[in-house]
Structures are given as C-alpha cells and as structure tokens.
Design a protein around this motif. Structure first.
Motif, mmCIF file in Angstrom:
data_model
loop_
_atom_site.group_PDB
_atom_site.id
_atom_site.type_symbol
_atom_site.label_atom_id
_atom_site.label_comp_id
_atom_site.label_asym_id
_atom_site.label_seq_id
_atom_site.Cartn_x
_atom_site.Cartn_y
_atom_site.Cartn_z
ATOM 1 N N ILE A 169 -13.053 -23.165 52.689
ATOM 2 C CA ILE A 169 -13.415 -21.743 52.582
ATOM 3 C C ILE A 169 -14.104 -21.480 51.237
ATOM 4 O O ILE A 169 -13.605 -21.869 50.181
ATOM 5 C CB ILE A 169 -12.166 -20.844 52.721
ATOM 6 C CG1 ILE A 169 -11.508 -21.087 54.083
ATOM 7 C CG2 ILE A 169 -12.537 -19.374 52.561
ATOM 8 C CD1 ILE A 169 -10.226 -20.286 54.291
ATOM 9 N N HIS A 170 -15.267 -20.876 51.306
ATOM 10 C CA HIS A 170 -15.976 -20.420 50.112
ATOM 11 C C HIS A 170 -16.125 -18.901 50.238
ATOM 12 O O HIS A 170 -15.783 -18.327 51.268
ATOM 13 C CB HIS A 170 -17.373 -21.050 50.023
ATOM 14 C CG HIS A 170 -17.371 -22.553 50.006
ATOM 15 N ND1 HIS A 170 -17.136 -23.287 48.868
ATOM 16 C CD2 HIS A 170 -17.561 -23.464 50.998
ATOM 17 C CE1 HIS A 170 -17.196 -24.587 49.161
ATOM 18 N NE2 HIS A 170 -17.450 -24.720 50.447
ATOM 19 N N SER A 171 -16.672 -18.278 49.217
ATOM 20 C CA SER A 171 -16.924 -16.849 49.324
ATOM 21 C C SER A 171 -18.242 -16.504 48.647
ATOM 22 O O SER A 171 -18.493 -16.924 47.514
ATOM 23 C CB SER A 171 -15.773 -16.061 48.694
ATOM 24 O OG SER A 171 -15.973 -14.684 48.909
ATOM 25 N N GLN A 204 -22.014 -16.026 42.831
ATOM 26 C CA GLN A 204 -21.009 -17.035 42.490
ATOM 27 C C GLN A 204 -20.073 -17.198 43.669
ATOM 28 O O GLN A 204 -19.760 -16.220 44.350
ATOM 29 C CB GLN A 204 -20.258 -16.501 41.256
ATOM 30 C CG GLN A 204 -18.979 -17.167 40.910
ATOM 31 C CD GLN A 204 -19.202 -18.518 40.250
ATOM 32 O OE1 GLN A 204 -20.012 -18.640 39.334
ATOM 33 N NE2 GLN A 204 -18.527 -19.528 40.754
ATOM 34 N N CYS A 205 -19.619 -18.417 43.917
ATOM 35 C CA CYS A 205 -18.566 -18.603 44.915
ATOM 36 C C CYS A 205 -17.322 -17.912 44.367
ATOM 37 O O CYS A 205 -16.968 -18.079 43.213
ATOM 38 C CB CYS A 205 -18.285 -20.082 45.140
ATOM 39 S SG CYS A 205 -16.943 -20.341 46.325
ATOM 40 N N ALA A 206 -16.669 -17.113 45.216
ATOM 41 C CA ALA A 206 -15.547 -16.319 44.727
ATOM 42 C C ALA A 206 -14.234 -16.716 45.392
ATOM 43 O O ALA A 206 -13.279 -15.949 45.393
ATOM 44 C CB ALA A 206 -15.832 -14.836 44.945
ATOM 45 N N GLU A 207 -14.185 -17.912 45.958
ATOM 46 C CA GLU A 207 -12.943 -18.379 46.582
ATOM 47 C C GLU A 207 -12.745 -19.811 46.106
ATOM 48 O O GLU A 207 -13.610 -20.661 46.345
ATOM 49 C CB GLU A 207 -13.092 -18.333 48.112
ATOM 50 C CG GLU A 207 -11.899 -18.832 48.883
ATOM 51 C CD GLU A 207 -10.819 -17.773 49.052
ATOM 52 O OE1 GLU A 207 -11.154 -16.586 49.174
ATOM 53 O OE2 GLU A 207 -9.640 -18.167 49.063
ATOM 54 N N TYR A 208 -11.629 -20.062 45.434
ATOM 55 C CA TYR A 208 -11.437 -21.397 44.868
ATOM 56 C C TYR A 208 -11.607 -22.470 45.940
ATOM 57 O O TYR A 208 -10.943 -22.442 46.970
ATOM 58 C CB TYR A 208 -10.066 -21.532 44.207
ATOM 59 C CG TYR A 208 -9.895 -22.902 43.602
ATOM 60 C CD1 TYR A 208 -10.581 -23.248 42.444
ATOM 61 C CD2 TYR A 208 -9.115 -23.874 44.222
ATOM 62 C CE1 TYR A 208 -10.481 -24.518 41.904
ATOM 63 C CE2 TYR A 208 -9.020 -25.148 43.687
ATOM 64 C CZ TYR A 208 -9.695 -25.458 42.522
ATOM 65 O OH TYR A 208 -9.613 -26.721 42.001
ATOM 66 N N CYS A 209 -12.533 -23.414 45.699
ATOM 67 C CA CYS A 209 -12.896 -24.373 46.748
ATOM 68 C C CYS A 209 -12.874 -25.800 46.241
ATOM 69 O O CYS A 209 -13.479 -26.685 46.825
ATOM 70 C CB CYS A 209 -14.272 -24.010 47.300
ATOM 71 S SG CYS A 209 -15.543 -23.979 46.027
ATOM 72 N N GLY A 210 -12.183 -26.054 45.158
ATOM 73 C CA GLY A 210 -12.096 -27.416 44.635
ATOM 74 C C GLY A 210 -12.532 -27.489 43.189
ATOM 75 O O GLY A 210 -12.910 -26.479 42.581
ATOM 76 N N GLN A 212 -15.048 -28.224 41.377
ATOM 77 C CA GLN A 212 -16.271 -27.666 40.802
ATOM 78 C C GLN A 212 -16.585 -26.265 41.336
ATOM 79 O O GLN A 212 -17.746 -25.851 41.369
ATOM 80 C CB GLN A 212 -17.442 -28.627 41.045
ATOM 81 C CG GLN A 212 -17.329 -29.906 40.232
ATOM 82 C CD GLN A 212 -17.337 -29.653 38.729
ATOM 83 O OE1 GLN A 212 -17.851 -28.635 38.255
ATOM 84 N NE2 GLN A 212 -16.750 -30.564 37.974
ATOM 85 N N HIS A 213 -15.548 -25.554 41.735
ATOM 86 C CA HIS A 213 -15.733 -24.185 42.219
ATOM 87 C C HIS A 213 -16.509 -23.325 41.218
ATOM 88 O O HIS A 213 -17.399 -22.559 41.579
ATOM 89 C CB HIS A 213 -14.360 -23.586 42.505
ATOM 90 C CG HIS A 213 -14.330 -22.108 42.578
ATOM 91 N ND1 HIS A 213 -14.978 -21.408 43.572
ATOM 92 C CD2 HIS A 213 -13.757 -21.180 41.769
ATOM 93 C CE1 HIS A 213 -14.782 -20.111 43.376
ATOM 94 N NE2 HIS A 213 -14.063 -19.953 42.289
ATOM 95 N N ALA A 214 -16.178 -23.496 39.938
ATOM 96 C CA ALA A 214 -16.840 -22.678 38.904
ATOM 97 C C ALA A 214 -18.323 -23.010 38.796
ATOM 98 O O ALA A 214 -19.108 -22.202 38.311
ATOM 99 C CB ALA A 214 -16.155 -22.878 37.557
ATOM 100 N N HIS A 215 -18.705 -24.233 39.232
ATOM 101 C CA HIS A 215 -20.125 -24.609 39.209
ATOM 102 C C HIS A 215 -20.730 -24.490 40.595
ATOM 103 O O HIS A 215 -21.419 -25.380 41.070
ATOM 104 C CB HIS A 215 -20.287 -26.039 38.675
ATOM 105 C CG HIS A 215 -20.026 -26.143 37.208
ATOM 106 N ND1 HIS A 215 -19.427 -27.227 36.620
ATOM 107 C CD2 HIS A 215 -20.280 -25.260 36.206
ATOM 108 C CE1 HIS A 215 -19.335 -27.020 35.315
ATOM 109 N NE2 HIS A 215 -19.841 -25.835 35.035
ATOM 110 N N MET A 216 -20.406 -23.400 41.266
ATOM 111 C CA MET A 216 -21.007 -23.157 42.572
ATOM 112 C C MET A 216 -21.614 -21.754 42.533
ATOM 113 O O MET A 216 -21.116 -20.810 43.135
ATOM 114 C CB MET A 216 -19.950 -23.289 43.676
ATOM 115 C CG MET A 216 -20.562 -23.284 45.061
ATOM 116 S SD MET A 216 -19.351 -23.694 46.311
ATOM 117 C CE MET A 216 -20.248 -23.114 47.756
ATOM 118 N N ALA A 217 -22.677 -21.659 41.777
ATOM 119 C CA ALA A 217 -23.346 -20.370 41.603
ATOM 120 C C ALA A 217 -24.683 -20.389 42.331
ATOM 121 O O ALA A 217 -25.091 -21.423 42.869
ATOM 122 C CB ALA A 217 -23.556 -20.097 40.118
HETATM 123 CU CU LIG Z 1 -15.687 -21.860 45.454
#
Ligand SMILES: [Cu+2]
Length: 336
Positions: A169-171, A204-210, A212-217
């Motif tokens: 799940i991503h957001s 920005q991805c707003a759902e913790y997804c692993g 590198q979640h913070a680097h999913m912009a």
């Molecule tokens: Cu994410």
C-alpha cells in the motif's frame, strides 16, 4: 500572507525547492479543504479546552475537599445526581461534535466528487517500491505515453489520476493541489485534481511502504495548456540515436547489460518494463523518485552505486567500470 508564512515553515524541511504545502494553494478544491480543516480545528479545540477545564476543576475540587477534610471514604462520586447530569450533558456535546464533523466531511467529499465528474484527462499512476510509474491515457493509442516520477498537467483542466499498486500500500499525496488517496494492491482508486496555478509542486508517498518510503516523492509540473501539449508531443518522440562515439558506447553498455532487463528506452530494442522508463530521463527534474536533483554528478553517483544512495532500491549496484560509467552517463544525458 499568514498562510504563505506557515507554508514556508512546512516546506523548510525540503531538501530542494519544489513547493509543497499542506494548506494547499494551487488546486481548485482548496477552499473546501480549508473550510473542512477550520471546522475540524474549531470543534477539536473546543473539546480539548473543555476536557482540560474539567480536569483542572476536578483537581481543584479534590484538593479543596482534601483541605476541608470532607471527603467521606468509600463514597461513590458517580452516584451524585449533579455529576450524572454533568456527564450526560458532556456526552451530548461530544456526540454533537462528532456528528458535525461527519456531516462536514460528507459534504466536502460530495462537492469534490462533483468536480471529478468533469474529468478531461486521465493518468494512471502505479506505486512501486519506491518509485511511481506514470501512463497518460489517450483515445489515440499512438499518443499513450509512459514516464516515471514526474507528471505534467494542464492548468484548469480536471485531471483524473487512477491509482494502482504493484506491491504494497502506498499513498498519493500532492498536498498543494489535493487530498490524499491510497494505492492498494488489487484495487483501483482514483483522485481528481484541478490545478489552478502554473508551477512546480512536490508530492510524496504518504503511507509507510518500506525502507525507502521517504525517498518516494514525485514532481508535478502544472503547465499552461500549450506548454502541456508541447511536453506531451516531445515525450512521444523516441530517444534520439547516440550522436557521439562516447554516447554510442554508453548505449551499447545499456543494451547489452542488465539495464535493459528493467528499463525501457523507446525507439531502441531496450524494452524492460519493471523499472522506470528512461526514454526522456534527462528531461526530468529529479532522479530516483525525488531522492536527488537531476544532474550529471548525481547520475554518476546513482549509476555507480545506487545501493549506497538509496539502500534497498531494486536497482542493483553493478560494479560498472569507470570508462563504461562515463559512456553510460554521456548517453543518458542525451535522453531529453
Ligand atoms: Cu510510501
């Protein structure tokens, strides 16, 4: 003015200046979100102040009772009729507050859904650990376009973004323009944005997804309509053939090594589908889904050792030789 100052505080943590504001300012539905935000803030503030007031009153009462030594041991406070009435009144206040919030969200949601009915452009965004696959739909199949991590949308045009996920799940969160919407594997969700101001916005991805979640912009460029059409037409062009011996060597490396198993470069036999499309890589503003700005130096670093820049990324560190690295960077830089 105050909103701009607040937005500046919210964006001050960004590593580089693509505008991102949780209070919005570039989407046609902004005022609806702001009204809803104000209603939530007011109701919650009243509740909070009331709870704290009751708490302080309770402490003071207890202390006074202690001083006067009138508290009878074993006496049940809740049985006091005045206390019972107070609790009931408080229950009514809480219930009214919650109902007010539910009604406010319902109507905001409905009016936003009204805009969604008039969509004129549709884009599929697929979340992957940790990047965004982007496909522009068109009735004319020859105009369907695939890119990654960066969107262009025309100002004033309701654009429906269909959201899918390939793994977890991503957001999708583009705070300056719209609310948040989850991307759930096996399900299709969508969000409609109506950009009201030309500019560059960060999402920005707003759902913790692993890891590198913070680097999913991602970057969204809101263009004027003619600029948008020009961009689309340019992106439809296949990659230019390598013009220098160095770029040719780079192309040969990409075509003959693992790169081609994951990446696609239109107009060449390099046709992997599982990684970001590279046909116009050098026209994008960032590298590795917003991890760093697009630049020659960052391209060198990323290709030489992606695992040290974004540990866990699906792109392996290939132990590429320096000569090959120069060639590959020279070739990728021609993919405008
Ligand atoms: Cu994410």
């Amino acid at each position: 003015m105050r909103r701009a100052a607040f937005a500046a505080v919210l964006t001050s943590g960004c590593s580089y200046q693509h505008y991102q504001s949780a209070l919005g300012n570039a989407g046609a539905d902004d005022h609806r979100f702001l009204i809803l935000f104000a209603i939530f803030l007011t109701v919650c503030m009243i509740m909070y102040v009331a709870v704290i007031a009751f708490l302080i009153a309770g402490i003071l009462r207890r202390r006074r009772a202690g001083e006067a030594n009138v508290v009878e041991s074993g006496r049940h406070h809740h049985s006091h009729p005045l206390m019972r009435t107070g609790l009931m009144a408080w229950g009514a206040v809480v219930a009214t507050g919650l109902v007010a919030l539910a009604i406010a969200s319902f109507f905001t949601d409905r009016s936003i859904a009204g805009t969604a009915a008039h969509e004129r452009l549709s884009i599929i965004v697929t979340g992957n650990q940790w990047w965004w696959d982007v496909t522009y739909n068109s009735d004319d199949a020859s105009k369907t376009l695939r890119t990654a991590n960066e969107l262009h949308v025309p100002v004033g045009v309701p654009t429906r973004i269909m959201l899918r996920s390939n793994d977890v799940i991503h957001s999708f969160w583009l705070p300056s323009l719209a609310g948040k919407q989850d991307l759930i594997p096996g399900r299709e969700a969508d969000i409609t944005i109506v950009p009201s101001k030309v500019g560059i916005y960060r999402g920005q991805c707003a759902e913790y997804c692993g890891t590198q979640h913070a680097h999913m912009a991602f970057v969204v460029n809101v263009d004027s309509y003619p600029d948008f059409i020009n961009w689309w037409n340019r992106q439809l062009q296949p990659a230019p053939p390598p013009a220098t011996p160095l770029a040719q060597a780079g192309y040969n490396y990409v075509a003959q090594h693992q790169c081609s198993m994951c990446h696609n470069i239109s107009g060449t036999p390099v046709g992997g589908r599982v990684g970001p499309d590279l046909t116009h890589l050098a026209s994008r503003r960032t590298l590795a889904a917003g991890t760093m700005p697009m630049s020659t130096g960052n391209l060198y670093g990323w290709i030489a050792d992606p695992q040290s820049l974004k540990p866990g990324t699906k792109m392996p560190t290939m132990n590429i030789e320096p000569n090959d690295l120069h060639a590959v960077v020279a070739y990728l830089e021609t993919l405008k």
